[in-house]
Design an enzyme around this catalytic site. Structure first.
Site, short mmCIF file in Angstrom:
data_model
loop_
_atom_site.label_atom_id
_atom_site.label_comp_id
_atom_site.label_asym_id
_atom_site.label_seq_id
_atom_site.Cartn_x
_atom_site.Cartn_y
_atom_site.Cartn_z
N LYS A 1 43.56 35.74 41.24
CA LYS A 1 42.21 35.28 41.57
C LYS A 1 41.46 34.79 40.33
CE LYS A 1 37.88 36.74 43.74
NZ LYS A 1 37.15 37.84 44.41
N HIS A 2 41.56 35.51 39.22
CA HIS A 2 40.75 35.19 38.04
C HIS A 2 41.57 34.59 36.89
CE1 HIS A 2 37.33 37.21 39.88
NE2 HIS A 2 38.13 38.24 40.14
N GLU B 1 44.03 40.48 40.43
CA GLU B 1 43.17 40.08 39.31
C GLU B 1 43.74 38.85 38.60
OE1 GLU B 1 40.07 41.26 38.34
OE2 GLU B 1 40.27 42.12 40.33
N TYR C 1 31.61 31.16 40.08
CA TYR C 1 32.95 31.14 39.47
C TYR C 1 33.96 30.48 40.39
CZ TYR C 1 33.73 35.24 42.47
OH TYR C 1 33.84 36.09 43.55
N HIS D 1 38.43 46.60 35.48
CA HIS D 1 38.47 45.79 36.70
C HIS D 1 39.24 44.51 36.38
CE1 HIS D 1 36.03 44.29 40.47
NE2 HIS D 1 37.31 43.99 40.54
N TRP E 1 37.29 37.91 33.84
CA TRP E 1 36.93 36.85 34.79
C TRP E 1 36.23 35.69 34.10
CZ3 TRP E 1 33.53 40.26 38.58
CH2 TRP E 1 34.32 41.29 39.13
#
Ligand SMILES: *[C@@H]1O[C@H](CO)[C@@H](O)[C@H](O)[C@H]1NC(C)=O
Length: 257
Positions: A137-138, A134, A87, A76, A79
């Site tokens: 966002k992270h 991914e 977060y 995934h 993070w």
């Protein structure tokens, strides 16, 4: 293959520019830096992950539709978490790249892209969009890989580092194999208890994990770490989950792909 090279050879290859995507230009972190989350220091630096001091390697088991190899979970992401289950997200819109494949290929990371096409797959088949999501966002919220942390920064270098590190962690966390070793195998009829799944993956990781279910079917696992030093070269230490499991206590299905 890198390991079998002498360090002199490595330096020569690096000097000739034949090795790229290495992390040589991230600041070397003093050994005295404490582990993220556990340390009282809250000063954001290139050697201390903050505020996202817990780093999570998160995985999927997708069966509807099935993604990835039948005998493997899929990636995934990686993070940052604020050490408490909350977060930050989408921290730098200027670095929200949509051309991840081109960035990685430009850094001679074509083999990494091939691996990601097999193990870091989007449920709707749009891997490029998933990777971009991914990262944006992270990945952009990991403070220790901001461009300013590199001493000889090359454009989007931190993107290559992020995807390499995530894959490296994933390879060390073979969820399917660890479950199978405990007799927990995909089945259309058998069910498992939360505690037996947790025990098998705690054995693998060295700390408890987050387990996610959808309609009683196991479909996610998150592995938590604290890190000493930066997110790429730093020391990762397994720590217990910060988030309560989303699975029932008994009767959990683990269905085949
Ligand atoms: C990827 O996109 C960014 C932002 O648009 C651009 O600056 C960069 O040159 C692109 N990289 C490659 C390798 O195409």
């Amino acid at each position: 293959m890198f390991q079998s090279q002498s360090s002199k050879g490595m330096l020569a290859l690096a000097a000739m520019g034949l090795i790229t995507g290495t992390t040589a230009s991230l600041e070397t972190c003093e050994s005295g830096t404490g582990f993220s989350c556990a340390s009282s220091s809250t000063e954001p630096t290139c050697c201390f992950n903050y505020p996202g001091g817990a780093l999570l390697q998160t995985q999927f088991w997708d069966t509807d539709p099935s993604t990835g190899p039948k005998d493997s979970w899929t990636i995934h992401g990686l993070w940052p978490d604020n050490c408490d289950g909350t977060y930050e997200a989408s921290c730098d819109s200027k670095r929200a790249y949509s051309n991840i494949t081109a960035i990685l290929q430009d850094q001679n990371l074509g083999d990494l892209v091939d691996y990601m096409d097999e193990y870091w797959v989007d449920i709707n088949g749009d891997n490029e969009d998933f990777w971009s999501h991914e990262w944006s966002k992270h990945g952009t919220c990991i403070n220790t890989i901001e461009p300013s942390c590199y001493s000889d920064y090359k454009a989007q270098e931190e993107v290559g580092d992020y995807f390499q590190k995530t894959v490296e962690l994933f390879k060390s966390l073979d969820t399917h194999k660890a479950l199978a070793a405990a007799g927990i195998t995909p089945s259309t009829s058998k069910t498992y208890s939360l505690s037996e799944i947790q025990e098998a993956l705690t054995d693998l990781h060295g700390a408890s994990v987050y387990l996610g279910c959808s309609s009683g079917e196991l479909n996610q696992v998150w592995y938590f770490y604290n890190v000493k030093g930066n997110a790429i070269d730093g020391t990762y230490k397994a720590v217990d989950t910060l988030t309560d499991s989303g699975c029932p206590k008994t009767g959990i299905k683990y269905v085949p792909k």
